[in-house]
Design a protein around this motif. Structure first.
Motif, mmCIF file in Angstrom:
data_model
loop_
_atom_site.group_PDB
_atom_site.id
_atom_site.type_symbol
_atom_site.label_atom_id
_atom_site.label_comp_id
_atom_site.label_asym_id
_atom_site.label_seq_id
_atom_site.Cartn_x
_atom_site.Cartn_y
_atom_site.Cartn_z
ATOM 1 N N GLN A 123 0.836 -1.213 0.000
ATOM 2 C CA GLN A 123 0.000 0.000 0.000
ATOM 3 C C GLN A 123 0.868 1.259 0.000
ATOM 4 N N ALA B 128 2.340 1.683 -3.406
ATOM 5 C CA ALA B 128 1.329 2.124 -4.382
ATOM 6 C C ALA B 128 1.058 3.611 -4.243
ATOM 7 N N PRO C 48 1.107 5.864 -9.809
ATOM 8 C CA PRO C 48 0.811 4.779 -10.740
ATOM 9 C C PRO C 48 2.108 4.156 -11.259
ATOM 10 N N ARG D 173 -5.230 -10.437 -9.906
ATOM 11 C CA ARG D 173 -5.878 -9.345 -10.651
ATOM 12 C C ARG D 173 -6.605 -8.421 -9.688
ATOM 13 N N ARG E 172 -5.663 -4.534 -9.135
ATOM 14 C CA ARG E 172 -6.657 -3.454 -9.295
ATOM 15 C C ARG E 172 -6.658 -2.550 -8.077
ATOM 16 N N SER E 173 -6.644 -3.161 -6.889
ATOM 17 C CA SER E 173 -6.763 -2.332 -5.676
ATOM 18 C C SER E 173 -5.509 -1.474 -5.464
ATOM 19 N N LEU E 174 -4.360 -1.927 -6.000
ATOM 20 C CA LEU E 174 -3.108 -1.160 -5.810
ATOM 21 C C LEU E 174 -2.792 -0.253 -6.991
ATOM 22 N N GLY E 175 -3.569 -0.386 -8.056
ATOM 23 C CA GLY E 175 -3.204 0.323 -9.288
ATOM 24 C C GLY E 175 -1.890 -0.207 -9.845
ATOM 25 N N ALA E 176 -1.635 -1.501 -9.631
ATOM 26 C CA ALA E 176 -0.356 -2.102 -10.036
ATOM 27 C C ALA E 176 -0.422 -2.617 -11.465
ATOM 28 N N THR E 177 0.749 -2.751 -12.088
ATOM 29 C CA THR E 177 0.842 -3.352 -13.421
ATOM 30 C C THR E 177 0.977 -4.864 -13.250
ATOM 31 N N THR F 128 -8.499 -4.847 0.030
ATOM 32 C CA THR F 128 -9.775 -4.351 -0.496
ATOM 33 C C THR F 128 -10.833 -4.195 0.583
#
Ligand code: SF4
Ligand code: SF4
Ligand code: FES
Length: 527
Positions: free
Chosen positions: A303, A306, A310, A330, A334-339, A486
């Motif tokens: 967290q 993140a 981005p 996935r 999504r929750s971390l804005g991670a690639t 989340t």
């Protein structure tokens, strides 16, 4: 559809079914050796003789297709006498090997002797014809010629399935014996299947023989992870130890067979390098951690990373991970804005053929693709480049040893620049050396889950053996992490995670563990 009467019971079957199959559907066993549903009919063992009304002589059930009005007797006086006589003939020169034979416990000679024969031999031991024993035929199969009943299953497999013709019969009469064709070795990629289909102890698997008595083993339905075909297997185990894979019939995937390379992957699952407890890097060395603290630490650090912006967190998942883990990663991404990038790596010269073996040596490449995870090498290369440039604050690797798949020096240099590296894996691979936290997760033999094979068929595997040490299910570790990040619970078992995936992802819609059953189901058909 023809209607047939067997031992006073009627049944309707489709055209083309033989009397053995029709009887089987009524729960009536007609003993047989040479007939195998995956091979042509040889009709040479005569063990399946039955009495059929209006026919002058006993008929072999394997080569008799049902016709309307046929009346069959499998337990009449004539049939019973024939079964006894055939068994006496087959056992005439058979050695008294049962106590030292690896087939004991799953030998059709033993079983049928007890069920249909039970008479003393009229040939003294000293009068039996002697033949060769313990003859290695190739890397996986051993032959005992004395035990062979000349049923020709192995010969037909090599003639009709692999088309490699390594075995044949030589000599005549009671000296007739199975042997390698001159100058040949039984080393085709499917060779060990002949040991599976040999109904007696003449062909045994060199990797399994003398390792366990089969009646001590338990078995679980599973899926081979050796390539993208996803052949269905039975995994045999005892007290936490895996002993062998055997093929499990699936008409849509592998019929009755598996390849030798896939069979051998059974022995790679319990290596000495297994990761057995979570560890967290202290000042220099790793220190054991408890799961709760380790996961809380991971969630907090991810967290915080993140929050840097981005692209500060990267996640890599390999096609060795089951669908459930991919779904949870996935969610986490999504929750971390991670690639999130996928890796599906196979050796450049990976073998493949038209029978089963696929060049893609991963069990779940299509699972990644169906969930929209990029598997092009450029996706992972971009993350490695970001790490090397110092712009990646945290990286999570799930079953993904990047040093083995991309240029190792480039990866090493990049990983050294990642401030926080989380490794989830089963074994101590090179990336572990760079990790901040190592989370040990289950192999597919120790957990429940699904893979999507090359044809988008989603197939279940089942927990066979207990989790070793402090290892946890991958879905459980990632589920806890996802819930932490989340605030949403992700379900208490693999089935619930799969249900969430099916509800969220179009290509899995309509699927459930119940619907997949033992044979799996196509993903795309339900989209
Ligand atoms: S080795 Fe086994 S499968 Fe082959 S002919 Fe002999 S009994 Fe049949
Ligand atoms: S063909 Fe592939 S999936 Fe099938 S047994 Fe071989 S390695 Fe395993
Ligand atoms: S099974 Fe019918 S003759 Fe062998």
């Amino acid at each position: 559809m023809p209607k047939i009467d067997i031992d006073g019971r009627a049944i309707e079957v489709e055209e083309g079914v033989n009397v053995i199959q029709a009887a089987d559907r009524l729960g009536i066993e007609i003993p047989h050796y040479c007939w195998h549903p995956g091979l042509s009919v040889a009709g040479n063992c005569r063990m399946c003789l039955v009495e059929i009304e209006k026919m002058p002589k006993l008929q072999i059930a394997c080569n008799t297709r049902v016709t309307d009005g046929m009346v069959v007797h499998t337990k009449s006086e004539k049939t019973v006498a024939a079964q006894k006589a055939v068994l006496e003939f087959l056992l005439l020169n058979h050695p008294i090997d049962c106590p030292i034979c690896d087939q004991a416990g799953e030998c059709k000679l033993q079983e049928y002797y007890m069920d249909y024969d039970q008479q003393r031999s009229r040939v003294p031991l000293s009068g039996k014809v002697k033949k060769g024993k313990a003859i290695p035929l190739g890397p996986h199969v051993m032959l005992d010629q004395e035990r062979c009943i000349l049923c020709s299953r192995c010969v037909r497999f090599l003639d009709e399935v692999t088309h490699t013709h390594e075995l044949a019969f030589y000599e005549r009469g009671d000296h007739n014996e199975l042997a390698l064709a001159p100058g040949r070795t039984l080393d085709n990629p499917y060779s060990a299947n002949v040991a599976d289909i040999c109904p007696v102890g003449a062909l045994t698997n060199r990797d399994f023989r003398f390792r366990a008595r089969v009646w001590y083993l338990e078995r679980a339905d599973s899926v081979c992870t050796g390539c993208a075909n996803g052949c269905n297997i039975e995994l045999y185990h005892r007290e936490g130890r895996i002993f062998r894979y055997m093929p499990r019939f699936n008409p849509d995937v592998n019929q009755y067979w598996i390849c030798d390379a896939g069979r051998m992957t059974a022995y790679q699952l319990q290596s000495e390098g297994r990761l057995l407890r979570p560890v967290v890097r202290g000042d220099a060395a790793f220190a054991p951690a408890d799961w709760k603290d380790a996961l809380a630490g991971v969630a907090e650090r991810l967290q915080a990373a993140a929050a840097e912006g981005p692209g500060a967190v990267g996640i890599v998942v390999s096609a060795q991970a089951p669908n459930e883990e991919v779904y949870l990663l996935r969610t986490i991404a999504r929750s971390l804005g991670a690639t999130l990038a996928g890796v599906s790596w196979s050796p450049p010269d990976a073998d493949h053929d038209d029978l089963l073996i696929k060049a893609d040596k991963n069990p779940n490449t299509r699972g990644l693709v169906l969930q929209g995870v990029a598997t092009e090498p450029s996706a992972v290369d971009a993350l490695i480049a970001a790490a090397a440039a110092g712009s990646l604050q945290a990286l999570v690797l799930c079953r993904a040893d990047l040093t083995a798949w991309r240029d190792a020096d480039t990866v090493r240099a990049a990983l050294e620049r990642v401030p926080y590296l989380v490794v989830l894996d089963t074994e101590r691979r090179e990336v572990v050396e760079y990790a901040s936290v190592v989370l040990p997760i289950a192999t597919h033999a120790e957990t429940d889950g699904t893979f999507s094979n090359h044809a988008d068929r989603v197939q279940r595997f089942h927990r066979a053996i207990a989790l070793p040490g402090e290892v946890r299910d991958g879905w459980s570790v990632l589920g806890d992490l996802a819930a932490w990040l989340t605030g949403q619970p992700t379900g208490g078992n693999a089935e619930a995670v799969f249900a969430a995936l099916a509800a969220e992802c179009g290509t899995f819609r309509g699927l459930s563990y119940e619907r997949l059953g033992g044979a799996g189901a196509p993903a795309s058909a339900t989209a």
